[in-house]
Scaffold this motif. Structure first.
Motif, mmCIF file in Angstrom:
data_model
loop_
_atom_site.group_PDB
_atom_site.id
_atom_site.type_symbol
_atom_site.label_atom_id
_atom_site.label_comp_id
_atom_site.label_asym_id
_atom_site.label_seq_id
_atom_site.Cartn_x
_atom_site.Cartn_y
_atom_site.Cartn_z
ATOM 1 N N VAL A 37 0.780 -1.237 0.116
ATOM 2 C CA VAL A 37 0.126 0.165 -0.107
ATOM 3 C C VAL A 37 0.750 1.249 -0.039
ATOM 4 C CG1 VAL A 37 -1.820 1.203 1.257
ATOM 5 C CG2 VAL A 37 -1.783 -1.026 1.465
ATOM 6 N N ARG A 38 1.069 2.028 -1.176
ATOM 7 C CA ARG A 38 1.793 2.969 -1.267
ATOM 8 C C ARG A 38 1.158 4.382 -1.656
ATOM 9 N NH1 ARG A 38 4.006 2.290 -7.170
ATOM 10 N NH2 ARG A 38 2.204 3.476 -7.751
ATOM 11 N N ILE A 39 1.732 5.441 -1.227
ATOM 12 C CA ILE A 39 1.192 6.653 -1.568
ATOM 13 C C ILE A 39 2.278 7.466 -2.515
ATOM 14 C CG2 ILE A 39 0.008 7.292 0.454
ATOM 15 C CD1 ILE A 39 2.176 9.097 1.383
ATOM 16 N N ARG A 40 2.014 8.039 -3.531
ATOM 17 C CA ARG A 40 2.838 8.830 -4.436
ATOM 18 C C ARG A 40 2.311 9.949 -4.860
ATOM 19 N NH1 ARG A 40 4.116 5.417 -9.924
ATOM 20 N NH2 ARG A 40 6.016 4.831 -8.654
ATOM 21 N N ARG A 41 3.317 10.761 -5.044
ATOM 22 C CA ARG A 41 2.912 12.284 -5.574
ATOM 23 C C ARG A 41 3.833 12.031 -6.901
ATOM 24 N NH1 ARG A 41 6.328 16.835 -6.362
ATOM 25 N NH2 ARG A 41 7.903 16.232 -5.034
ATOM 26 N N ASN A 43 4.559 14.514 -9.911
ATOM 27 C CA ASN A 43 4.411 15.939 -10.357
ATOM 28 C C ASN A 43 3.577 16.692 -9.365
ATOM 29 O OD1 ASN A 43 6.532 15.913 -12.099
ATOM 30 N ND2 ASN A 43 5.161 15.775 -13.964
ATOM 31 N N ASP A 44 2.470 16.850 -9.932
ATOM 32 C CA ASP A 44 1.274 17.421 -9.028
ATOM 33 C C ASP A 44 0.049 16.446 -8.932
ATOM 34 O OD1 ASP A 44 2.478 19.778 -8.656
ATOM 35 O OD2 ASP A 44 2.013 20.652 -10.741
ATOM 36 N N ASP A 45 0.163 15.431 -9.108
ATOM 37 C CA ASP A 45 -0.788 14.432 -8.856
ATOM 38 C C ASP A 45 -0.622 13.362 -7.727
ATOM 39 O OD1 ASP A 45 -2.406 15.104 -11.311
ATOM 40 O OD2 ASP A 45 -1.030 14.026 -12.434
ATOM 41 N N TYR A 46 -1.487 13.052 -7.052
ATOM 42 C CA TYR A 46 -1.350 12.268 -5.874
ATOM 43 C C TYR A 46 -2.246 10.793 -5.865
ATOM 44 C CZ TYR A 46 0.668 16.832 -4.540
ATOM 45 O OH TYR A 46 1.220 17.828 -4.440
ATOM 46 N N PHE A 47 -1.684 9.762 -5.256
ATOM 47 C CA PHE A 47 -2.298 8.677 -5.441
ATOM 48 C C PHE A 47 -2.029 7.857 -4.375
ATOM 49 C CE2 PHE A 47 -1.268 9.942 -9.707
ATOM 50 C CZ PHE A 47 -2.517 10.017 -10.501
ATOM 51 N N LEU A 48 -3.001 6.853 -3.742
ATOM 52 C CA LEU A 48 -2.847 5.702 -2.889
ATOM 53 C C LEU A 48 -2.781 4.379 -4.009
ATOM 54 C CD1 LEU A 48 -3.116 4.727 0.117
ATOM 55 C CD2 LEU A 48 -5.347 4.286 -0.348
ATOM 56 N N THR A 49 -1.928 3.696 -3.894
ATOM 57 C CA THR A 49 -2.085 2.508 -4.629
ATOM 58 C C THR A 49 -1.765 0.962 -3.684
ATOM 59 O OG1 THR A 49 -0.753 3.646 -6.503
ATOM 60 C CG2 THR A 49 -0.624 1.404 -6.484
ATOM 61 N N TYR A 50 -2.601 0.245 -4.387
ATOM 62 C CA TYR A 50 -2.477 -1.161 -3.694
ATOM 63 C C TYR A 50 -2.032 -1.957 -5.043
ATOM 64 C CZ TYR A 50 -3.667 -6.023 -3.096
ATOM 65 O OH TYR A 50 -3.731 -7.262 -2.900
ATOM 66 N N LYS A 51 -0.618 -2.777 -4.575
ATOM 67 C CA LYS A 51 -0.249 -3.803 -5.423
ATOM 68 C C LYS A 51 -0.624 -5.104 -4.966
ATOM 69 C CE LYS A 51 2.709 -1.064 -8.394
ATOM 70 N NZ LYS A 51 4.261 -1.301 -9.072
ATOM 71 N N SER A 52 -0.737 -6.168 -5.496
ATOM 72 C CA SER A 52 -0.794 -7.468 -5.183
ATOM 73 C C SER A 52 0.643 -8.109 -5.168
ATOM 74 C CB SER A 52 -1.501 -8.488 -6.088
ATOM 75 O OG SER A 52 -0.887 -8.509 -7.153
ATOM 76 N N LEU A 65 -5.626 10.719 -4.542
ATOM 77 C CA LEU A 65 -5.712 11.612 -3.381
ATOM 78 C C LEU A 65 -5.557 12.972 -3.554
ATOM 79 C CD1 LEU A 65 -2.899 9.656 -1.201
ATOM 80 C CD2 LEU A 65 -5.315 9.596 -0.959
ATOM 81 N N THR A 66 -5.903 13.842 -2.437
ATOM 82 C CA THR A 66 -5.704 15.404 -2.553
ATOM 83 C C THR A 66 -4.342 15.504 -2.005
ATOM 84 O OG1 THR A 66 -6.493 15.667 -0.218
ATOM 85 C CG2 THR A 66 -8.202 15.906 -1.912
ATOM 86 N N LYS A 67 -3.871 16.509 -2.268
ATOM 87 C CA LYS A 67 -2.400 16.995 -1.762
ATOM 88 C C LYS A 67 -2.524 16.845 -0.266
ATOM 89 C CE LYS A 67 1.021 20.465 -1.566
ATOM 90 N NZ LYS A 67 1.567 22.085 -2.107
ATOM 91 N N GLU A 68 -3.569 17.347 0.388
ATOM 92 C CA GLU A 68 -3.582 17.237 1.775
ATOM 93 C C GLU A 68 -3.476 15.998 2.308
ATOM 94 O OE1 GLU A 68 -4.570 21.100 -0.002
ATOM 95 O OE2 GLU A 68 -5.653 19.125 -0.222
ATOM 96 N N ALA A 69 -4.239 15.122 1.987
ATOM 97 C CA ALA A 69 -4.444 13.840 2.374
ATOM 98 C C ALA A 69 -3.023 13.090 2.180
ATOM 99 C CB ALA A 69 -5.377 12.890 1.437
ATOM 100 N N TYR A 70 -2.422 13.419 0.790
ATOM 101 C CA TYR A 70 -0.944 12.850 0.587
ATOM 102 C C TYR A 70 -0.294 13.146 1.798
ATOM 103 C CZ TYR A 70 3.527 12.248 -1.388
ATOM 104 O OH TYR A 70 4.956 11.730 -1.331
#
Length: 149
Positions: A37-41, A43-52, A65-70
């Motif tokens: 379970v990863r968070i990533r920025r 550039n200006d985009d933010y994500f929460l990622t799950y990988k098996s 994700l929002t920048k604030e959540a990141y």
């Protein structure tokens, strides 16, 4: 599904004209490594990622994700925060090399990933001459592993 091959790159063999390719600055951290379970920025985009689990073929789900959540989750990551510049280099057959040049204490690590539409294409892939060792099946070069060292 994410189907990709991963290779080590030797700095002396890098393309000389990297500045002509699109580059993204990436920062990522891990909330959990089993399962990933990863968070990533990116550039200006933010994500929460799950990988098996897996090597060449893995499930992957990305949630925005929002920048604030990141920023809130970033403080909760375990291990090192990975920083890298990712160059997008086009290949034949609509494929793209994602060349990662790691910064911080992971420098001078260089890795290239190529994503494929199916396993047959991944298995038939002939890497460019400037690629070094194929580390697709080595967990040692998963970013989640690199975050722990």
């Amino acid at each position: 599904m994410e189907i990709e091959r991963k290779y080590l790159i030797d700095k002396q063999n890098l393309p000389k004209d990297l500045d002509r390719y699109p580059c993204r600055h990436i920062e990522q951290g891990y909330l959990c490594t089993e399962p990933v379970v990863r968070i990533r920025r990116d550039n200006d985009d933010y994500f929460l990622t799950y990988k098996s689990k897996g090597h060449m073929v893995r499930e992957e789900y990305n949630l925005p994700l929002t920048k604030e959540a990141y920023e809130h989750l970033k403080a909760k990551t375990d291990g090192r925060l990975i920083v890298k510049d990712r160059y997008m280099i086009p290949l034949q057959d609509g494929l793209t090399i994602e060349l990662d040049i790691f910064g911080g204490d992971l420098a001078p690590l260089l890795l290239a990933e190529v994503e494929f539409p199916d396993e047959a294409a991944a298995n038939a892939f002939e890497p460019p001459a400037w690629f070094k060792e194929d580390v697709t099946f080595s967990s040692q070069y998963h970013n989640s592993t690199l975050s722990k060292k």
